[in-house]
Scaffold this active site. Structure first.
Site, PDB file in Angstrom:
ATOM      1  N   GLU A  42       0.885  -1.162   0.000  1.00 44.12           N
ATOM      2  CA  GLU A  42       0.000   0.000   0.000  1.00 44.12           C
ATOM      3  C   GLU A  42       0.922   1.211   0.000  1.00 44.12           C
ATOM      4  O   GLU A  42       1.514   1.554   1.022  1.00 44.12           O
ATOM      5  CB  GLU A  42      -0.915  -0.030   1.216  1.00 44.12           C
ATOM      6  N   CYS A  67      -2.915   8.790   3.383  1.00 48.52           N
ATOM      7  CA  CYS A  67      -2.600   8.375   2.011  1.00 48.52           C
ATOM      8  C   CYS A  67      -3.771   8.568   1.058  1.00 48.52           C
ATOM      9  O   CYS A  67      -3.576   8.666  -0.157  1.00 48.52           O
ATOM     10  CB  CYS A  67      -2.128   6.922   1.986  1.00 48.52           C
TER      11      CYS A  67
END
Length: 476
Positions: free
Chosen positions: A249, A283
């Protein structure tokens, strides 16, 4: 709590590390909170070896037994929520209320994963021969190295820990050296609940040394990393050399397509809250606001008015809505991006400066007139910086949204189902929020495409990613 913090190696607390010591800093006060032991290659190798023994013990338990232990861990976490939230705010900077939500959501993730671990069903395949049965079963991949960042000290590691444990894997957890205490407390909760001692390690120190040692350790069979694209490339390449499973990720740069018919009354308060949540260190933080020309000016003026209401301060203060950035380096990076954009023609609508000279505080900032020559439009700001660009058409907005080689979170605001469907079909991203910004839930997959990584954290996909598939053919 800080007096008890220590490295955890195979369930054993270590108050000395082979790599010396590290100072834990409070980003709101510049105070040294504690001096903690620092792990190196020696502890990483030892933890990996012990994780193999812990895996044998943990995976031998039935899925139902693992479920009961994990549910107990979630309850223990909830009992420590207030203390954990305050500690998280002190080491990372976020507002206590947001830290409390994160800690309790992480406990929910343990609960949900525990339940899902009971449902890792195989299947029976119709055979071609009468005296042969064909069955497919799923088994845990083995010990897992968990590499988590500093922006979500509880949720980040738990996105990996919970599904790994639910699948039957042991875990070696490497939190950021900037925020190790929250991960240490998670490790304590897991051990208190009854996860076998050798199945849990928590190490912090030199990221490159520990990560390299874990990737190279033959006992570790999967790497799960949340981090930058640069680090992701290094770790993925090293794991590929060892033929190990990976979930990555990585970075994002979330576009927000604001169509001409968007409901600004609903959008603007949401946009300000989610943009400046955790000081923009998220994020999937909404970052590039791609606004249809007819409503551009109204959107900017409303965003500025709402942003200037945001209260910046110490996360422990109940009145605070946005705390400091976690590190001075991150603050300096955001400030450089602001100056670069203004020098290239952007308009500083509000913010754009440090707050005071103690702590890593930065004003919530909005820039308009953004163009692709500006660094902030190409590199993820990861801070309290909202970028607004005027879009002549929906095609232009989609083109800009897809311009970068990243695709994690993305958002769209429109009252038209047709426009929403067109955006959903055309956007290149792992996740899309239409008319809202919430993306991460225990029961839904979380992950990106392109340079934003691969694999999912959350949902059934997460638990499956920590398992291998085995075919069994049986001739009777």
């Amino acid at each position: 709590m800080l007096e008890n913090v220590a490295l955890i190696v195979g369930g054993e607390h270590r108050r000395r590390g082979s790599a010396g010591e590290v100072a834990l800093m409070d980003p709101a006060t510049d105070e040294t909170l504690a001096t903690l032991p620092r792990a190196g290659k020696a502890e990483a190798r030892e933890a990996a070896a012990l994780a193999l023994e812990g895996f044998a013990e943990w995976s031998a338990l039935s899925a139902f037994e693992r479920y009961k232990i994990m549910r107990r861990a979630a309850d223990i976490m909830r009992g420590k929520a207030e203390e954990a939230a305050r500690m998280m705010s002190r080491e990372q900077g976020k507002v206590v209320a947001q830290a409390l939500l994160e800690w309790n959501a992480s406990a929910d993730l343990v609960d949900w994963s525990a339940e899902e671990g009971r449902r890792t069903y195989g299947r029976i395949v119709p055979p071609r021969l009468k005296d042969v049965t064909l069955s497919v079963v799923h088994r845990p991949v083995g010990p897992v190295a968990v590499m988590a960042p500093w922006n979500f000290p509880a949720w980040g590691p738990m996105q990996k820990i919970a599904p790994a444990l639910a699948a039957g894997c042991s875990v070696v957890i490497k939190p950021s050296e900037d925020t190790p205490v929250t991960a240490w407390l998670i490790g304590c909760c897991l051990l208190e609940a009854g996860v076998p001692a050798k199945a849990v390690s928590v190490l912090w120190g030199s990221a490159s040394e520990i990560s390299t040692a874990l990737v190279e350790a033959p006992e570790i069979r999967k790497i799960s990393l949340t981090g930058s694209i640069r680090v992701g490339r290094i770790v993925a390449a090293a794991a590929g050399k060892e033929l190990k499973k990976v979930t990555m990720e990585l970075g994002g740069h979330a576009p927000v397509i604001v169509a001409e018919d968007a409901d600004l009354d609903a959008l603007v308060p949401q946009a300000v809250f989610w943009k400046f949540r955790n000081s923009g260190q998220v994020c999937v933080s909404p970052t590039r606001f791609l606004v249809a020309d007819p409503i551009h000016d109204a959107f900017v003026s409303r965003m500025v008015a709402e942003t200037e209401k945001v209260v910046v301060g110490n996360g422990l203060d109940p009145a605070t809505q946005m705390g400091p950035l976690t590190t001075l380096g991150q603050l300096q990076s955001v400030d450089r991006m602001v100056h670069d954009a203004v020098s290239k023609g952007a308009t500083l609508e509000t913010g754009g400066a440090r707050v005071g000279n103690i702590g890593n505080f930065y004003k919530p900032t909005i820039l308009s007139g953004m163009t692709t020559e500006m660094a902030a439009m190409n590199d993820e700001p990861f801070g309290p910086l909202a970028l607004v660009a005027r879009m002549a058409s929906l095609d232009d907005a989609l083109a800009e949204a897809n311009r970068l080689p990243v695709g994690l979170g993305s958002y769209a605001f429109t009252r038209s189902d047709a426009i929403a469907a067109r955006i959903a079909a055309g956007i290149k991203a792992g996740m899309l929020g239409i008319n809202h910004f919430a993306l991460a839930l225990p029961e839904t997959p979380f992950g990106g495409v392109l340079d934003s990584g691969f694999g999912s954290e959350g949902g059934t996909e997460a638990v499956q990613s920590y398992m291998t598939t085995m075919l069994i053919t049986h001739k009777h």
